[in-house]
Design a protein around this motif. Sequence first.
Motif, PDB file in Angstrom:
ATOM      1  N   LEU A  46      -4.830 -14.835  -5.492  1.00 38.44           N
ATOM      2  CA  LEU A  46      -4.314 -15.491  -3.735  1.00 38.44           C
ATOM      3  C   LEU A  46      -4.151 -13.474  -3.282  1.00 38.44           C
ATOM      4  CD1 LEU A  46      -3.718 -18.594  -2.631  1.00 38.44           C
ATOM      5  CD2 LEU A  46      -5.548 -17.644  -1.942  1.00 38.44           C
ATOM      6  N   THR A  47      -2.818 -13.356  -4.502  1.00 38.89           N
ATOM      7  CA  THR A  47      -2.107 -12.034  -4.180  1.00 38.89           C
ATOM      8  C   THR A  47      -2.887 -10.983  -4.649  1.00 38.89           C
ATOM      9  OG1 THR A  47      -0.957 -13.169  -5.870  1.00 38.89           O
ATOM     10  CG2 THR A  47      -0.084 -13.752  -3.211  1.00 38.89           C
ATOM     11  N   SER A  48      -3.647 -11.417  -5.499  1.00 35.61           N
ATOM     12  CA  SER A  48      -4.159  -9.783  -5.789  1.00 35.61           C
ATOM     13  C   SER A  48      -5.298  -9.038  -4.432  1.00 35.61           C
ATOM     14  CB  SER A  48      -6.059 -10.101  -6.252  1.00 35.61           C
ATOM     15  OG  SER A  48      -6.585 -10.710  -5.946  1.00 35.61           O
ATOM     16  N   PRO A  49      -5.182  -7.922  -4.386  1.00 34.72           N
ATOM     17  CA  PRO A  49      -5.316  -7.181  -3.799  1.00 34.72           C
ATOM     18  C   PRO A  49      -6.846  -7.665  -2.813  1.00 34.72           C
ATOM     19  CG  PRO A  49      -4.475  -5.604  -4.921  1.00 34.72           C
ATOM     20  CD  PRO A  49      -4.465  -6.843  -5.471  1.00 34.72           C
ATOM     21  N   PRO A  50      -7.889  -7.770  -3.222  1.00 33.26           N
ATOM     22  CA  PRO A  50      -9.217  -7.901  -3.130  1.00 33.26           C
ATOM     23  C   PRO A  50      -9.169  -9.284  -1.441  1.00 33.26           C
ATOM     24  CG  PRO A  50      -9.067  -7.523  -5.031  1.00 33.26           C
ATOM     25  CD  PRO A  50      -8.147  -7.359  -5.210  1.00 33.26           C
ATOM     26  N   ILE A  51      -8.492  -9.977  -2.680  1.00 31.82           N
ATOM     27  CA  ILE A  51      -8.526 -11.322  -2.374  1.00 31.82           C
ATOM     28  C   ILE A  51      -7.854 -11.687  -0.899  1.00 31.82           C
ATOM     29  CG2 ILE A  51      -8.414 -13.969  -2.549  1.00 31.82           C
ATOM     30  CD1 ILE A  51     -10.559 -13.227  -4.157  1.00 31.82           C
ATOM     31  N   ALA A  52      -6.727 -11.133  -0.836  1.00 36.74           N
ATOM     32  CA  ALA A  52      -5.673 -10.652   0.254  1.00 36.74           C
ATOM     33  C   ALA A  52      -5.704 -10.343   1.162  1.00 36.74           C
ATOM     34  CB  ALA A  52      -3.936 -10.205  -0.999  1.00 36.74           C
ATOM     35  N   LEU A  53      -5.988  -8.987   0.763  1.00 41.61           N
ATOM     36  CA  LEU A  53      -7.196  -8.241   1.992  1.00 41.61           C
ATOM     37  C   LEU A  53      -8.351  -9.397   2.844  1.00 41.61           C
ATOM     38  CD1 LEU A  53      -6.997  -5.522   3.487  1.00 41.61           C
ATOM     39  CD2 LEU A  53      -8.701  -4.625   1.929  1.00 41.61           C
ATOM     40  N   LEU A  54      -9.170  -9.749   1.849  1.00 39.45           N
ATOM     41  CA  LEU A  54      -9.864 -11.308   2.129  1.00 39.45           C
ATOM     42  C   LEU A  54     -10.088 -11.884   3.776  1.00 39.45           C
ATOM     43  CD1 LEU A  54     -13.286 -11.128   2.180  1.00 39.45           C
ATOM     44  CD2 LEU A  54     -13.089 -12.863   0.941  1.00 39.45           C
ATOM     45  N   ALA A  55      -8.570 -12.659   2.908  1.00 40.88           N
ATOM     46  CA  ALA A  55      -8.371 -13.776   3.862  1.00 40.88           C
ATOM     47  C   ALA A  55      -7.512 -13.012   5.297  1.00 40.88           C
ATOM     48  CB  ALA A  55      -7.316 -14.349   3.426  1.00 40.88           C
ATOM     49  N   PHE A  56      -7.211 -11.362   5.242  1.00 41.43           N
ATOM     50  CA  PHE A  56      -6.433 -10.761   5.554  1.00 41.43           C
ATOM     51  C   PHE A  56      -7.086 -10.474   7.041  1.00 41.43           C
ATOM     52  CE2 PHE A  56      -3.924  -7.183   8.067  1.00 41.43           C
ATOM     53  CZ  PHE A  56      -2.695  -7.939   8.437  1.00 41.43           C
ATOM     54  N   ALA A  57      -8.294 -10.137   6.602  1.00 40.23           N
ATOM     55  CA  ALA A  57      -9.654  -9.576   7.528  1.00 40.23           C
ATOM     56  C   ALA A  57     -10.027 -10.974   8.107  1.00 40.23           C
ATOM     57  CB  ALA A  57     -10.640  -8.097   7.111  1.00 40.23           C
ATOM     58  N   VAL A  58      -9.902 -11.831   7.154  1.00 41.47           N
ATOM     59  CA  VAL A  58     -11.560 -13.008   8.061  1.00 41.47           C
ATOM     60  C   VAL A  58     -10.407 -13.751   9.149  1.00 41.47           C
ATOM     61  CG1 VAL A  58     -11.862 -15.221   7.496  1.00 41.47           C
ATOM     62  CG2 VAL A  58     -12.488 -13.327   6.365  1.00 41.47           C
ATOM     63  N   SER A  59      -9.213 -13.645   8.676  1.00 37.10           N
ATOM     64  CA  SER A  59      -8.287 -14.316   9.794  1.00 37.10           C
ATOM     65  C   SER A  59      -8.181 -13.520  11.133  1.00 37.10           C
ATOM     66  CB  SER A  59      -6.566 -14.475   8.846  1.00 37.10           C
ATOM     67  OG  SER A  59      -5.769 -14.820  10.201  1.00 37.10           O
TER      68      SER A  59
END
Lengths: 720, 142
Positions: free
Chosen positions: A131-144
Amino acid sequence: MNSVASAALTSWTLSARVIAILLIASAVYFRGWLRGRRLIRQEQDYLRLWAFLGGLGVLFLATESPLDAFDSLFLSAHMAQHLLLMMVAPPLVLLGHPTLPLLRGLPRRFVKEGLGPFLSWPLLKRILRSLTSPPIALLAFAVSTIFWHLPKFYELALRSPGWHAAQHASFFWTGILFWWPVVQPGPGKFRWPRWIAIPHLLLADVLNTVLSAFFVFSGRLLYPTYEAIRASRMSAQDDQTIAGLIMWVPGSIIYLVPALVIAVKLFSPVVPLSYTRRARRVSAPRVSRTVLSRLPQLRRVAQGAMLLLAIAVMANGWWGTQVAPLNLAGVLPWIHWRALSVLALLIVGNLFCMACPFTFVRDIGRKVLPAGLRWPRWLRKKWLPAALFVVYLWAYEAFGLWDSPWLTAWVIAAYFLAALVIDGVFRGASFCKYICPIGQFHFISSLVSPREVRIRHSAVCKTCQTHDCIRGNDHARGCELYLFQPKKASNLDCTFCLDCVKACPHDNVGILPVAPASTLIGDPYRSSIGRLSKRTDLAVLALLIVFGAFVNAAGMVAPVMMWEHGWHAKLGPKTMPAIVGVFVIGGAVLAPLLAVLACAGFNRLRMAGPEVTRRFIFTLVPIGVGMWAAHLLYHFAIGWGAPWVQVSSVPTWLTSAQMLVLDAGLLLTLYVAWRVANQYTRKLRSALALGMPWAVLSCMLYATGVWILFQPMQMRGMLH
Amino acid sequence: MVTVFGAPAPLRVGVADLSVMVQGAADQNSVLDAKVRLHLKRSSATNVFEIVVPASHAAATNKLLYAAHVNLPSAGKWNLEVGVTRGDLAASASGDINVLPPEPPLASHWLYIALVPLLIVLFAANQWLKRNRRFRRFRVRP
């Protein structure tokens, strides 16, 4: 400042729930930060502290300031709020490197036993790492970000407070995920290279730019609600443009500045952090111990104050108006004292007995009275106070003690007289130990208290030859309830009189922390009490106090009162005491008897004897105390200001708070029952089978409690 | 111009927060020195309910609004009339609001009940992990 601006600036939401959460988080972090500083001191310590507290401060501003009050009127205010939640609060919180301080700030045992297995669970570690890896974190942030700005979902959040809270929570938590690779707060080394934060931030800035440009240049009104309201001269379209600009300019700065700082740092030479290890651990003066060590002296002051209050209550009860909410005897004992003494039990311990005015008068009387006889052996059990407790439950309802200042004054006077006469004739604290139902209530309830009068180090007691804690000395008398400190294993029968604290020449006795209800888990020999598994009288008393909580609360809800009045109408005048008697005996005596017989029957199938039954009865104490607390909280919340303030309605937070207290009681009961069951068998299935009847009983009590809390209740002790 | 906000949405029997925004017709600036009164009325076959309550800035979170906490005793269609006076000027606006029956307590407090099974599940997971860890340790011991 014009009136509109000043009105706008004074529009603070100030939700008690949010403020409580932020204060608790600050306190836990600060405690952990202090503990951390004792071990190792780092140069950035204060920066981290201020960053974390600043992050919480920004959260407070975002959710409680005028921004929140105006978010339903102006999109620009809402956008500024979201900016704080996503781009300011999360990085500040993470700059506080919160993981270790928060863990250190929590109770050690909870972290080790409760959180430890999860924190060391490989699967959870992997999930958190992903979850804290850059791709997943960025994806979660963008989706939200995109999801909540879609008109359908944005409007939903505007209309519904629940969805609005979910929107804010998802902004903040995806913000935490997004900023994690940028700040890399640890603990441990981050697995991705440092430079990854730069494209991570730049990509987020691209998303932010596209979205804000859409707000500014689309020419379409995205959220029609703002057009419908039109809170000012500014059109909704202009408001949307300003919102887009807020998102664009400050938003981009927030992304680009850290990217620049990281880039500069990457090209700069590495400066090692300087650690200053302390030569030795210096223990700071402990405030709590200093205060607690003075409690024996403060006790007399508290008792004196309580005595004056009791005299005022009696005088007002006899000679004042007989309208209970306007009389001290109708308000102080039934609303304030009951609620505050239970609150004290939950926060500290048996503070009521510590400040007991009855024993104060008794102590004065003993200067002339003989107090030489021993309490009769056949009465050295808890049957008498158990019976008196049932009488209290009955008299409270049958004679409406809460509504009769005159009767209340007489009950208090009788209490003074009984304490004086009994302890004037008999040795020790016979009245407290063998008679006082209030004392018994506090003894049993203080089993869930977070503090206990006990020894600090058993090694000191092993070398002690004088045993002053029980025998007394020139400075103080020994324990009047015959509790020998090294073998005292709970708050049972302890009046918190602190004679033992004063008497101990080694300063080895104090009011020390203990995990609530943990003393119920084991069954050691307890001084002056024996083993709980052998004490039927104590188990019955505990059962009465547990079921009494439900009976006492049920007596004031509409369905029960209608039932009572229905029978009263059928049977005729003067039958109310008998009807209430049937209700109290049925609820507080017969119901627990049948329930315990049923549970014991199930346990007997597993070859468990009465000793096991007695042990499990004590596990019900937490849910009983939870119900007492929930019930008395109701009286306190609506009647605390009586007789000076008239309350017109029940506070909206009250039922939630009551439910939380009851939840805590049930969970503690289930936990203790589980631990007790595990002491009899190591097999999981057997332990479950042994504890299950008691778990079912406690769930039934919980369901009864929830039902009672949801019923319309009589607003006692107040004008309405 | 008068705008009325109601919370909770939708309005239900019980305490409701009714907030009124008063704006000048010409400049749409908020008017802060008016006196605002809410008059709610509902007639049913058997009863007539009537509530008259002043709205104030003190009761409002957003101090540009005038708010009042009103205890709505019954469900159905209520007529709401907002009276605004400012010096010699007076205006009023009225409309119907729909009040639904009270939410069952379980529906509004289910989260607190759900908390118990949730924490029990977490505790069960905690115990499972502990047992597993003990078992793993036991297996690797030579």
